[in-house]
Design an enzyme around this catalytic site. Structure first.
Site, PDB file in Angstrom:
ATOM      1  N   TYR A  28       0.842  -1.202   0.000  1.00 44.98           N
ATOM      2  CA  TYR A  28       0.000   0.000   0.000  1.00 44.98           C
ATOM      3  C   TYR A  28       0.874   1.248   0.000  1.00 44.98           C
ATOM      4  CZ  TYR A  28      -3.562  -3.338   1.328  1.00 44.98           C
ATOM      5  OH  TYR A  28      -4.408  -4.394   1.350  1.00 44.98           O
ATOM      6  N   ASN A  52     -13.321  -1.196  -3.376  1.00 39.73           N
ATOM      7  CA  ASN A  52     -13.136  -1.674  -4.738  1.00 39.73           C
ATOM      8  C   ASN A  52     -14.230  -2.636  -5.165  1.00 39.73           C
ATOM      9  OD1 ASN A  52     -12.328  -2.850  -7.062  1.00 39.73           O
ATOM     10  ND2 ASN A  52     -10.819  -4.137  -6.081  1.00 39.73           N
ATOM     11  N   CYS A  60      -6.507  -6.848  -6.585  1.00 41.15           N
ATOM     12  CA  CYS A  60      -6.201  -6.177  -5.330  1.00 41.15           C
ATOM     13  C   CYS A  60      -5.597  -7.161  -4.334  1.00 41.15           C
ATOM     14  CB  CYS A  60      -7.473  -5.561  -4.763  1.00 41.15           C
ATOM     15  SG  CYS A  60      -8.925  -6.575  -4.997  1.00 41.15           S
ATOM     16  N   HIS A  61      -5.788  -8.440  -4.546  1.00 42.54           N
ATOM     17  CA  HIS A  61      -5.255  -9.430  -3.595  1.00 42.54           C
ATOM     18  C   HIS A  61      -3.733  -9.518  -3.696  1.00 42.54           C
ATOM     19  CE1 HIS A  61      -5.904 -11.724  -7.350  1.00 42.54           C
ATOM     20  NE2 HIS A  61      -4.774 -12.277  -6.990  1.00 42.54           N
ATOM     21  N   GLU A  87      -1.334 -17.916  -7.142  1.00 44.77           N
ATOM     22  CA  GLU A  87      -0.513 -17.150  -8.089  1.00 44.77           C
ATOM     23  C   GLU A  87       0.921 -17.657  -8.101  1.00 44.77           C
ATOM     24  OE1 GLU A  87      -1.734 -14.009  -9.844  1.00 44.77           O
ATOM     25  OE2 GLU A  87      -3.232 -15.554  -9.689  1.00 44.77           O
TER      26      GLU A  87
END
Length: 110
Positions: A28, A52, A60-61, A87
């Site tokens: 962030y 969001n 966003c994850h 991911e």
DNA sequence: ACCATGACGCACA
DNA sequence: ATGTGCGCCATGG
């Protein structure tokens, strides 16, 4: 002047999130720093992502805390970890493994 | 226009 | 190393 008068701060955040490649994570603070540069913009960044509604559109994850913690997630932090692992990012005890390694330096300068 | 909230970060004990 | 408190910005009601 207001070159960004047409878009909101949150919009910029979404744009940067989408720039994050798969298998990489950002913080962030870095995002906020890349946007304005005031230094403490990361607060607004969290709020923006929390609201969001582009969840599936914006990864966003892939955004985590600067201390290596996965941070939070509107759908549940646990779920966020699950996505990160999917991911290819290793998460242990809710913390990013090899955080520095998977860390992606966001750049607003094309 | 004002007050309250929030997916954070850092300083201090 | 761990826990607590405070401060910052932007957004929403």
């Amino acid at each position: 002047m207001k070159e960004d008068s047409n878009i909101s701060f949150a919009d910029k955040v979404y744009a940067l999130c989408k720039k994050i490649p798969k298998g990489r994570v950002s913080t962030y603070k870095d995002i906020g720093n890349a946007l304005g540069g005031y230094g403490q913009v990361y607060r607004a960044v969290g709020v923006a992502l929390n609201r969001n509604s582009h969840a599936p559109i914006v990864p966003c994850h892939r955004v985590v805390n600067s201390n290596g913690n996965v941070g939070g997630f509107a759908h549940g932090t646990k779920n966020k970890i699950k996505l990160l692992k999917a991911e290819g990012i290793q998460v242990v005890n809710g913390k990013i493994k090899e955080f520095k390694k998977v860390f992606f330096i966001i750049t607003t300068s094309k």
